[in-house]
Design an enzyme around this catalytic site. Structure first.
Site, PDB file in Angstrom:
ATOM      1  N   GLY A 144     -22.954 -22.766 -14.012  1.00  0.00           N
ATOM      2  CA  GLY A 144     -21.907 -21.793 -13.755  1.00  0.00           C
ATOM      3  C   GLY A 144     -20.677 -22.417 -13.125  1.00  0.00           C
ATOM      4  O   GLY A 144     -19.549 -22.135 -13.512  1.00  0.00           O
ATOM      5  N   ASN A 206     -28.140 -35.143 -21.361  1.00  0.00           N
ATOM      6  CA  ASN A 206     -29.266 -35.683 -20.600  1.00  0.00           C
ATOM      7  C   ASN A 206     -30.367 -36.218 -21.493  1.00  0.00           C
ATOM      8  O   ASN A 206     -30.935 -37.258 -21.224  1.00  0.00           O
ATOM      9  CB  ASN A 206     -29.843 -34.613 -19.679  1.00  0.00           C
ATOM     10  CG  ASN A 206     -28.925 -34.341 -18.508  1.00  0.00           C
ATOM     11  OD1 ASN A 206     -28.149 -35.201 -18.137  1.00  0.00           O
ATOM     12  ND2 ASN A 206     -28.992 -33.149 -17.949  1.00  0.00           N
ATOM     13  N   GLU A 254      -3.848 -44.925 -22.196  1.00  0.00           N
ATOM     14  CA  GLU A 254      -4.050 -45.594 -23.483  1.00  0.00           C
ATOM     15  C   GLU A 254      -5.229 -45.005 -24.238  1.00  0.00           C
ATOM     16  O   GLU A 254      -5.260 -45.040 -25.463  1.00  0.00           O
ATOM     17  CB  GLU A 254      -4.294 -47.095 -23.275  1.00  0.00           C
ATOM     18  CG  GLU A 254      -3.030 -47.890 -23.080  1.00  0.00           C
ATOM     19  CD  GLU A 254      -3.318 -49.365 -22.870  1.00  0.00           C
ATOM     20  OE1 GLU A 254      -4.107 -49.938 -23.638  1.00  0.00           O
ATOM     21  OE2 GLU A 254      -2.757 -49.938 -21.930  1.00  0.00           O
TER      22      GLU A 254
END
Length: 451
Positions: A144, A206, A254
């Site tokens: 959240g 993950n 860049e």
């Protein structure tokens, strides 16, 4: 000077931040109390590390960073942890109640109360810079706070610092591993603002990083600490050229110039090589060519998507350590000849390389081996669309039944925002599809439209 301000939002952002600052301190020889024995000049010199640290009159080095969370437990770990003396107490901002995995709470009700305080602290950090270059924003889009407060802060930063570049390091939901039921909602709503308010977003996931830890480091059950240390190596390689001197330095601005062909197509894949445990490192010859090849391996990507299914539009290779331009050119030439690595035909060169002489540093007691050279790759590939289509699909399944929507509406959102964000992502998927299509076919179709 080209200072960068890091903003860490929510639990994921803060924990990745902890790993990063721990690594930066080791790289620069800064102690946990902020003292730097090797730095003899008191007050600001023109050393490159001043991009990330400011120095007080007492010779203490303070990170140019701010940590924000809507609930105190994670920030309290920073306040009591090893590096508690490193940060200025005002840089750690915590609220009283959680965003409860609800984008609307993070963005409207609870986030709104804390956002002005955050901007005030960011303003103080910015006033302390001579030439602020941009912001590095760390958050996750599944929760959240990271999604709601993260997008709110980005929107406000665009207003206050319109021209400064913003790089996002964003943890996206994984295909199998889920930490909350409403991840798809939060991700779609949050991506809607990431699209407009970041210049470059590096996607992390993950599950992909778990697999890398499991496969390459032989860690059977990786923890978040293992994951974050790996992520921090990537982020350190990206920013190394700002903090050290090298042969081919790469600036934050860049990245956006070289990697983003169209403003919306700015979601990047990252990979790092060599990811190798100390036991194996002594038995392998890790040449520039080898680490470059392994950076392009689909299994090295830190987000779950297969670059072989898409085309590369551009990629940025940051080498560090014992690397010379000749080796890099040879390695890149080899990559270009490979059939599996395809570039979009409208982008024939597609490589930006940076070299930094500072070899990679490892955290004592960490999992990675100390090596002489490493490479980090940030690439813009059309296969990133897989990540979005996966989330969109889950969003659609839930939204068709309007499941959980009342929690968001109750916090002051409107249903229209859901469909607006979802349409924006549908357009994004379409954009990726069009960019990946061969331009030769596109030319014939266009001729009919000209009057």
């Amino acid at each position: 000077m080209r200072e960068c301000i890091s903003i860490h939002i929510g639990q994921a952002g803060i924990q990745v931040g902890n790993a990063c600052w721990e690594l930066y301190c080791l790289e620069h020889g800064i102690q946990p109390d902020g003292q730097m024995p090797s730095d003899k000049t008191v007050g600001g010199g023109d050393d490159a590390f001043y991009t990330f640290f400011s120095e007080t009159g007492a010779g203490k080095h303070v990170p140019r960073a701010i940590f924000v969370d809507l609930e105190p437990t994670v920030i309290d770990e920073v306040r009591t942890g090893t590096y508690r003396q490193l940060f200025h107490p005002e840089q750690l901002i915590s609220g009283k109640e959680d965003a409860a995995n609800n984008f609307a709470r993070g963005h409207y009700t609870i986030g709104k109360e804390i956002v002005d305080l955050c901007l005030d602290r960011i303003r103080k950090l910015a006033d302390n810079c001579t030439g602020l270059q941009g912001f590095l924003v760390f958050s996750a889009v599944g929760g959240g706070t990271g999604s709601g407060l993260g997008s709110l802060l980005l929107e406000r930063l665009s207003v206050d610092y319109g021209k400064k570049s913003k790089l996002g390091f964003t943890v996206y939901p994984s295909p199998q591993v889920s930490t909350s039921v409403v991840e798809p909602y939060n991700s779609v709503l949050s991506t809607h603002s990431l699209l407009e308010h970041t210049d470059v977003s590096v996607l992390l996931d993950n599950e992909a990083i778990y697999d890398i830890c499991r496969r390459s480091l032989d860690i059977e059950r990786p923890t978040y600490t293992n994951l974050n240390r790996l992520v921090s190596q990537v982020i350190s390689s990206l920013t190394a050229s700002l903090r050290f001197d090298g042969a081919l330095n790469v600036d934050v601005t860049e990245f956006r110039t070289n990697l983003v062909p169209y403003p919306r197509i700015h979601f990047m894949l990252s990979s790092y090589a060599p990811v190798i445990s100390a036991e194996k490192a002594y038995h392998e010859q890790l040449s520039v060519a080898e680490i470059t090849n392994s950076a392009f391996e689909p299994s090295s990507m830190m987000a779950k998507c297969d670059p072989r299914h898409g085309k590369y539009m551009a990629c940025c290779l940051m080498y560090r350590g014992d690397v010379v331009p000749k080796d890099v050119n040879a390695a890149v030439a080899t990559i270009k000849t490979k059939r599996t690595i395809q570039f979009a035909d409208w982008c024939p060169t597609g490589f930006k390389c940076g070299i930094n002489y500072q070899p990679p540093t490892v955290v004592p007691g960490g999992d990675l081996a100390k090596v002489q050279r490493a490479v980090c790759m940030i690439s813009n590939s059309t296969s990133v669309a897989e990540v979005f289509s996966r989330i969109d699909h889950k969003f659609d399944l839930m939204y068709a039944k309007r499941a959980f929507v009342h929690w968001y509406v109750g916090e002051g959102m409107e249903e229209g925002e859901f469909s607006e964000a979802r349409e924006d992502l549908a357009a994004l998927e379409k954009d990726y599809e069009e960019v990946g299509a061969d331009s030769a076919e596109g030319d014939e179709e266009d001729e009919g439209d000209e009057y």
